[in-house]
Design an enzyme around this catalytic site. Structure first.
Site, PDB file in Angstrom:
ATOM      1  N   ASP A 239       0.857  -1.197   0.000  1.00 15.53           N
ATOM      2  CA  ASP A 239       0.000   0.000   0.000  1.00 15.53           C
ATOM      3  C   ASP A 239       0.884   1.234   0.000  1.00 15.53           C
ATOM      4  O   ASP A 239       2.012   1.192  -0.494  1.00 15.53           O
ATOM      5  CB  ASP A 239      -0.895  -0.035   1.253  1.00 15.53           C
ATOM      6  CG  ASP A 239      -0.075   0.225   2.507  1.00 15.53           C
ATOM      7  OD1 ASP A 239      -0.524   0.974   3.372  1.00 15.53           O
ATOM      8  OD2 ASP A 239       1.044  -0.312   2.585  1.00 15.53           O
ATOM      9  N   ASP A 314       2.862  -7.467   8.465  1.00 13.87           N
ATOM     10  CA  ASP A 314       2.204  -6.346   7.795  1.00 13.87           C
ATOM     11  C   ASP A 314       1.252  -5.646   8.739  1.00 13.87           C
ATOM     12  O   ASP A 314       1.245  -4.433   8.928  1.00 13.87           O
ATOM     13  CB  ASP A 314       1.421  -6.833   6.565  1.00 13.87           C
ATOM     14  CG  ASP A 314       0.662  -5.694   5.915  1.00 13.87           C
ATOM     15  OD1 ASP A 314      -0.362  -5.278   6.472  1.00 13.87           O
ATOM     16  OD2 ASP A 314       1.106  -5.201   4.874  1.00 13.87           O
TER      17      ASP A 314
HETATM   18  N1  56B Z   1      -0.391  -2.994   4.094  1.00  8.88           N
HETATM   19  C1  56B Z   1      -1.593  -2.723   4.599  1.00  8.88           C
HETATM   20  N2  56B Z   1      -2.336  -1.766   4.009  1.00  8.88           N
HETATM   21  C2  56B Z   1      -3.551  -1.512   4.556  1.00  8.88           C
HETATM   22  C3  56B Z   1      -4.059  -2.190   5.673  1.00  8.88           C
HETATM   23  C4  56B Z   1      -5.340  -1.635   5.921  1.00  8.88           C
HETATM   24  C5  56B Z   1      -6.321  -1.966   6.990  1.00  8.88           C
HETATM   25  N3  56B Z   1      -6.064  -3.179   7.661  1.00  8.88           N
HETATM   26  C6  56B Z   1      -6.517  -3.181   9.017  1.00  8.88           C
HETATM   27  C7  56B Z   1      -7.528  -4.180   9.239  1.00  8.88           C
HETATM   28  C8  56B Z   1      -7.036  -5.178   9.981  1.00  8.88           C
HETATM   29  C9  56B Z   1      -5.628  -4.990  10.280  1.00  8.88           C
HETATM   30  O1  56B Z   1      -5.409  -5.249  11.627  1.00  8.88           O
HETATM   31  C10 56B Z   1      -5.387  -3.550   9.942  1.00  8.88           C
HETATM   32  O2  56B Z   1      -5.472  -2.785  11.093  1.00  8.88           O
HETATM   33  C11 56B Z   1      -5.556  -0.644   4.971  1.00  8.88           C
HETATM   34  N4  56B Z   1      -4.466  -0.605   4.179  1.00  8.88           N
HETATM   35  C12 56B Z   1      -4.138   0.344   3.127  1.00  8.88           C
HETATM   36  O3  56B Z   1      -3.551   1.474   3.779  1.00  8.88           O
HETATM   37  C13 56B Z   1      -3.929   2.662   3.087  1.00  8.88           C
HETATM   38  C14 56B Z   1      -4.812   3.462   4.012  1.00  8.88           C
HETATM   39  O4  56B Z   1      -3.988   4.021   5.011  1.00  8.88           O
HETATM   40  P1  56B Z   1      -4.566   5.287   5.843  1.00  8.88           P
HETATM   41  O5  56B Z   1      -4.780   6.401   4.800  1.00  8.88           O
HETATM   42  O6  56B Z   1      -3.477   5.574   6.856  1.00  8.88           O
HETATM   43  O7  56B Z   1      -5.871   4.844   6.467  1.00  8.88           O
HETATM   44  C15 56B Z   1      -4.679   2.213   1.853  1.00  8.88           C
HETATM   45  O8  56B Z   1      -3.763   1.962   0.814  1.00  8.88           O
HETATM   46  C16 56B Z   1      -5.275   0.895   2.326  1.00  8.88           C
HETATM   47  O9  56B Z   1      -5.582   0.044   1.226  1.00  8.88           O
HETATM   48  C17 56B Z   1      -3.255  -3.189   6.280  1.00  8.88           C
HETATM   49  O10 56B Z   1      -3.590  -3.854   7.282  1.00  8.88           O
HETATM   50  N5  56B Z   1      -2.027  -3.415   5.692  1.00  8.88           N
END
Ligand code: 56B
Length: 341
Positions: A239, A314
């Site tokens: 991401d 991750d």
């Molecule tokens: N690599 C990675 N990317 C993730 C997530 C998640 C949500 N996962 C949650 C659910 C269960 C887990 O415990 C996590 O807490 C969203 N994204 C990405 O981030 C960006 C949004 O960022 P911001 O604008 O700061 O909210 C966007 O590209 C979105 O697609 C992840 O887990 N890993």
């Protein structure tokens, strides 16, 4: 037609020939050592997906799996031009931003009696209905709302026509294989085809498809249909937050030219060479951190392959990035408006 490299093989190929993004071996080692004691914490556990995140569905149920499918179908592009001017969603008295604003809007709709996680509903929503369900509580709307509407229509129609309207059908078809579920998703749902061409090779990241498999695993608590024997074969999800935290922690480095562009807020396009290098090196870097962590435990006679994998690393790093926004403000995210991440 030539097949796409898997995300892991894509990451290796990209990291080998990357020009503006570098994986720092010494930095990888330091991060692995710093995480050594964290592996047993709840922030690095499967249970953390529910216990640390009140918006994630807490039950093990078909509804929860379909909630995850909807959320990850729309899980892209939440960043705002200006940090102090962004989409926020208020839910049960609390304001949520970014990805969590999406989850808050889903839960707000369900509380209002709108069956937003039902394919029979979201396959036929009008643009106005989508705008209403995902409305912001500031005057900044959620980005790419028209694309979200198009994807809901496309994805909902396919789920109804091919899988009886429930993502549980896909999960059962995967026969407890993460890679099989990944393939079912990418082959049947076009918006999940997160692919590019890099130096003449067809590479893939499958960020939303992989996080969908991971969130399904977490929602089912790694049991029953969600007991994926090959969950460790997934990579991290490329991401725009993970690269930021890897550079902040010193495991990855940008060239001066790339850092200048990021600091100027230059917009990249999905598939640009430097964008592909950022994403590919992030995947490769996290794979090395996992390998190093496992090695550190092995030296102590402990096999931690059940507790250490790219998914849990991750989740940990993404949540860390969320909680350390201020400390990371010197490292800009790379700005892309796309439906893949
Ligand atoms: N690599 C990675 N990317 C993730 C997530 C998640 C949500 N996962 C949650 C659910 C269960 C887990 O415990 C996590 O807490 C969203 N994204 C990405 O981030 C960006 C949004 O960022 P911001 O604008 O700061 O909210 C966007 O590209 C979105 O697609 C992840 O887990 N890993």
């Amino acid at each position: 037609m030539e097949a796409f490299l898997s995300p892991k093989d894509s990451a290796r190929f990209i990291a080998e020939s990357s020009q503006d993004v570098l994986v720092e071996e010494e930095g990888v080692r330091k991060v692995a050592e710093a995480l050594f004691d964290k592996v047993s914490a709840k922030e690095f556990s499967l249970a953390g997906w529910k216990s640390l995140h009140e918006l994630n569905p807490q039950a093990v149920s078909d509804d929860a799996v379909n909630w995850v499918f909807l959320a990850d179908t729309l899980n892209f592009s939440f960043w705002s031009e200006h940090e102090d001017c962004k989409c926020l969603v208020k839910y049960r008295g609390k304001m949520y931003s970014g990805y969590w604003s999406l989850c808050a809007a889903i839960n707000r709709a369900l509380d209002d009696g709108i069956p937003i996680t039902s394919a029979a509903y979201y396959a036929t929503m009008t643009l106005e209905q989508v705008r209403h369900v995902f409305r912001s509580d500031t005057d900044v709307p959620m980005p790419l709302i028209e694309e979200r509407h198009r994807i809901l229509k496309e994805t909902g129609t396919i789920l109804l026509e091919k899988f009886g309207g429930s993502f549980v059908t896909c999960v059962k078809m995967s026969e407890k294989s993460a890679q099989k579920l990944l393939r079912i998703v990418v082959e049947n749902f076009p918006s999940y085809r997160d692919e590019a061409t890099f130096k003449g090779k067809k590479v893939s990241f499958y960020k939303r498809a992989q996080i969908l498999v991971a969130d399904t695993w977490s929602s089912l608590e790694g049991k029953g249909d969600g007991c994926f024997s090959d969950i460790s074969s997934l990579t991290i999800f490329a991401d725009y937050r993970i690269p930021q935290v890897l550079v902040h922690l010193g495991a990855m480095r940008y060239s001066d030219e790339l850092m200048r562009k990021l600091r100027e807020g230059v917009m990249f396009h999905s598939g640009d060479q430097q964008e592909v290098e950022i994403r590919g090196c992030s995947i490769w870097c996290c794979g090395l951190i996992c390998d190093h962590l496992l090695e550190l435990y092995k030296k102590k006679g402990q096999n931690m392959s059940e507790r250490i994998n790219a998914v849990l690393l991750d989740y940990y790093l993404w949540d860390y990035a969320r909680d350390h926004r201020e400390d990371m403000k010197e490292i800009p995210i790379h700005r892309v408006r796309c439906i893949y991440y």
